[in-house]
Motif scaffolding. Structure first.
Motif, PDB file in Angstrom:
ATOM      1  N   ASN A   1       7.156  38.396  41.943  1.00 13.49           N
ATOM      2  CA  ASN A   1       8.135  39.199  42.205  1.00 13.49           C
ATOM      3  C   ASN A   1       9.181  39.765  42.944  1.00 13.49           C
ATOM      4  O   ASN A   1       9.427  40.459  43.262  1.00 13.49           O
ATOM      5  CB  ASN A   1       7.124  40.495  40.628  1.00 13.49           C
TER       6      ASN A   1
ATOM      7  N   THR B   1      10.021  37.922  45.195  1.00 15.02           N
ATOM      8  CA  THR B   1      11.700  37.158  44.610  1.00 15.02           C
ATOM      9  C   THR B   1      12.936  38.033  44.652  1.00 15.02           C
ATOM     10  O   THR B   1      14.366  38.108  45.276  1.00 15.02           O
ATOM     11  CB  THR B   1      11.238  36.590  43.599  1.00 15.02           C
ATOM     12  N   THR B   2      12.468  39.321  43.697  1.00 13.62           N
ATOM     13  CA  THR B   2      13.129  40.130  43.677  1.00 13.62           C
ATOM     14  C   THR B   2      13.771  40.788  45.244  1.00 13.62           C
ATOM     15  O   THR B   2      14.652  41.389  44.560  1.00 13.62           O
ATOM     16  CB  THR B   2      12.666  41.850  43.292  1.00 13.62           C
TER      17      THR B   2
ATOM     18  N   LEU C   1      16.509  38.530  46.381  1.00 13.50           N
ATOM     19  CA  LEU C   1      17.247  38.402  45.534  1.00 13.50           C
ATOM     20  C   LEU C   1      18.753  39.234  44.921  1.00 13.50           C
ATOM     21  O   LEU C   1      19.484  39.800  45.702  1.00 13.50           O
ATOM     22  CB  LEU C   1      17.453  37.627  44.203  1.00 13.50           C
ATOM     23  N   PHE C   2      18.169  41.340  45.804  1.00 15.87           N
ATOM     24  CA  PHE C   2      18.797  42.101  45.856  1.00 15.87           C
ATOM     25  C   PHE C   2      19.353  41.850  47.358  1.00 15.87           C
ATOM     26  O   PHE C   2      20.423  42.026  47.680  1.00 15.87           O
ATOM     27  CB  PHE C   2      17.739  43.343  45.757  1.00 15.87           C
TER      28      PHE C   2
ATOM     29  N   GLY D   1      14.219  46.620  46.710  1.00 18.06           N
ATOM     30  CA  GLY D   1      14.263  45.402  45.110  1.00 18.06           C
ATOM     31  C   GLY D   1      12.407  44.663  45.344  1.00 18.06           C
ATOM     32  O   GLY D   1      12.112  44.958  43.767  1.00 18.06           O
TER      33      GLY D   1
ATOM     34  N   SER E   1      10.643  46.028  41.317  1.00 10.88           N
ATOM     35  CA  SER E   1      10.142  44.932  41.171  1.00 10.88           C
ATOM     36  C   SER E   1       8.991  45.717  40.804  1.00 10.88           C
ATOM     37  O   SER E   1       8.686  44.977  39.370  1.00 10.88           O
ATOM     38  CB  SER E   1       9.852  44.346  42.871  1.00 10.88           C
TER      39      SER E   1
ATOM     40  N   ASN F   1      16.572  38.786  37.747  1.00  8.43           N
ATOM     41  CA  ASN F   1      16.977  38.692  39.363  1.00  8.43           C
ATOM     42  C   ASN F   1      18.210  37.659  40.007  1.00  8.43           C
ATOM     43  O   ASN F   1      18.485  37.781  40.221  1.00  8.43           O
ATOM     44  CB  ASN F   1      15.570  38.654  40.113  1.00  8.43           C
TER      45      ASN F   1
ATOM     46  N   SER G   1      20.883  38.830  38.799  1.00  7.56           N
ATOM     47  CA  SER G   1      21.131  39.883  39.325  1.00  7.56           C
ATOM     48  C   SER G   1      22.424  39.605  40.586  1.00  7.56           C
ATOM     49  O   SER G   1      22.153  40.858  41.510  1.00  7.56           O
ATOM     50  CB  SER G   1      20.052  40.962  39.495  1.00  7.56           C
TER      51      SER G   1
ATOM     52  N   ASN H   1      23.877  42.703  41.464  1.00  6.32           N
ATOM     53  CA  ASN H   1      23.976  44.133  43.290  1.00  6.32           C
ATOM     54  C   ASN H   1      24.820  43.651  43.724  1.00  6.32           C
ATOM     55  O   ASN H   1      24.675  44.800  45.034  1.00  6.32           O
ATOM     56  CB  ASN H   1      22.162  42.998  43.353  1.00  6.32           C
TER      57      ASN H   1
END
Length: 230
Positions: free
Chosen positions: A20, A23-24, A27-28, A92, A97, A206, A209, A213
């Motif tokens: 997590n 990944t988070t 993507l942020f 993120g 996360s 995410n 997002s 973001n």
């Protein structure tokens, strides 16, 4: 594609916190990357800035592609703020996360529609729909109220700015960001909470997002410009 998702699911089951976080954070960072390429802060002023701001809101609320016409890509890359992207990645991975990893299981396991007499006569599908509605209400009326100032606070601290700068950002952006949040997230979260397994809900948030973001990064950058001009 199925193979990639299968490997990710295996990784998520074995090391959920790490999966997590990676990944988070990614993507942020991707959201900020899009914001910087699509809406370069150093080229915005006056009416152009306002027009770009409106274009960003239209992109988020209407899911329209970000226009990149007539933008000098080399100039943008030359002025690209890598630390700004890094701040998004760190927020993120290290802040959002861990919260999301706990928030969505909590909503799933602890939040249910109040037990009235008529609920006992509902079928399983309708009970699930009401419970999903209750979880979205908690998510949007509790977490959103806290999560938006948390983002601006953490990013402002990482930028090395003072309390006065944070107050100005929240004064200028908080209500507008919250209202735009309610234009985007309630419908998506209804689908997310109803259809997606709990362990994959943060991933779905995410993915969607990335544009959100992008919007948050743009708003924070716009607020920084206003602070500098003041």
């Amino acid at each position: 594609m199925a193979g990639i998702f299968s490997r990710y699911s295996t990784f998520l089951n074995k090391k959920p916190q790490l999966a997590n976080a990676l990944t988070t954070g990614f993507l942020f960072g991707a959201g900020d990357f899009i914001a910087q390429l699509g809406f370069p802060a150093d080229q915005e002023n006056g009416k152009d800035q306002k027009a770009k701001h409106e274009a960003t809101l239209n992109t988020i609320t209407n899911s329209q592609p970000i226009a990149t016409t007539n933008i000098n890509l080399k100039s943008i890359l030359a002025n690209y703020d890598y630390l700004r992207t890094l701040r998004g990645v760190l927020y993120g991975a290290l802040i959002f996360s861990p919260i999301g990893s706990r928030l969505y299981p909590f909503l799933n396991n602890r939040i249910f529609f109040p037990s009235f007499k008529f609920k006992a006569r509902l079928n399983q599908h309708n009970q699930k729909l009401l419970d999903t509605f209750a979880r979205v209400c908690v998510d949007q009326l509790c977490w959103a109220l806290v999560g938006i100032p948390l983002y601006y606070s953490c990013i402002t601290i990482m930028e090395g700015q003072d309390w006065q700068a944070l107050k100005l950002k929240l004064h200028e952006n908080y209500v507008e960001t919250l209202v735009n949040n309610w234009k985007v997230w309630p419908v998506f979260q209804m689908c997310n909470f109803f259809f997606v397994p709990v362990q994959l809900r943060l991933l779905m948030v995410n993915v969607i997002s990335v544009l959100w973001n992008c919007y948050l990064s743009f708003e924070n950058s716009r607020a920084n410009q206003e602070i500098q001009h003041d």
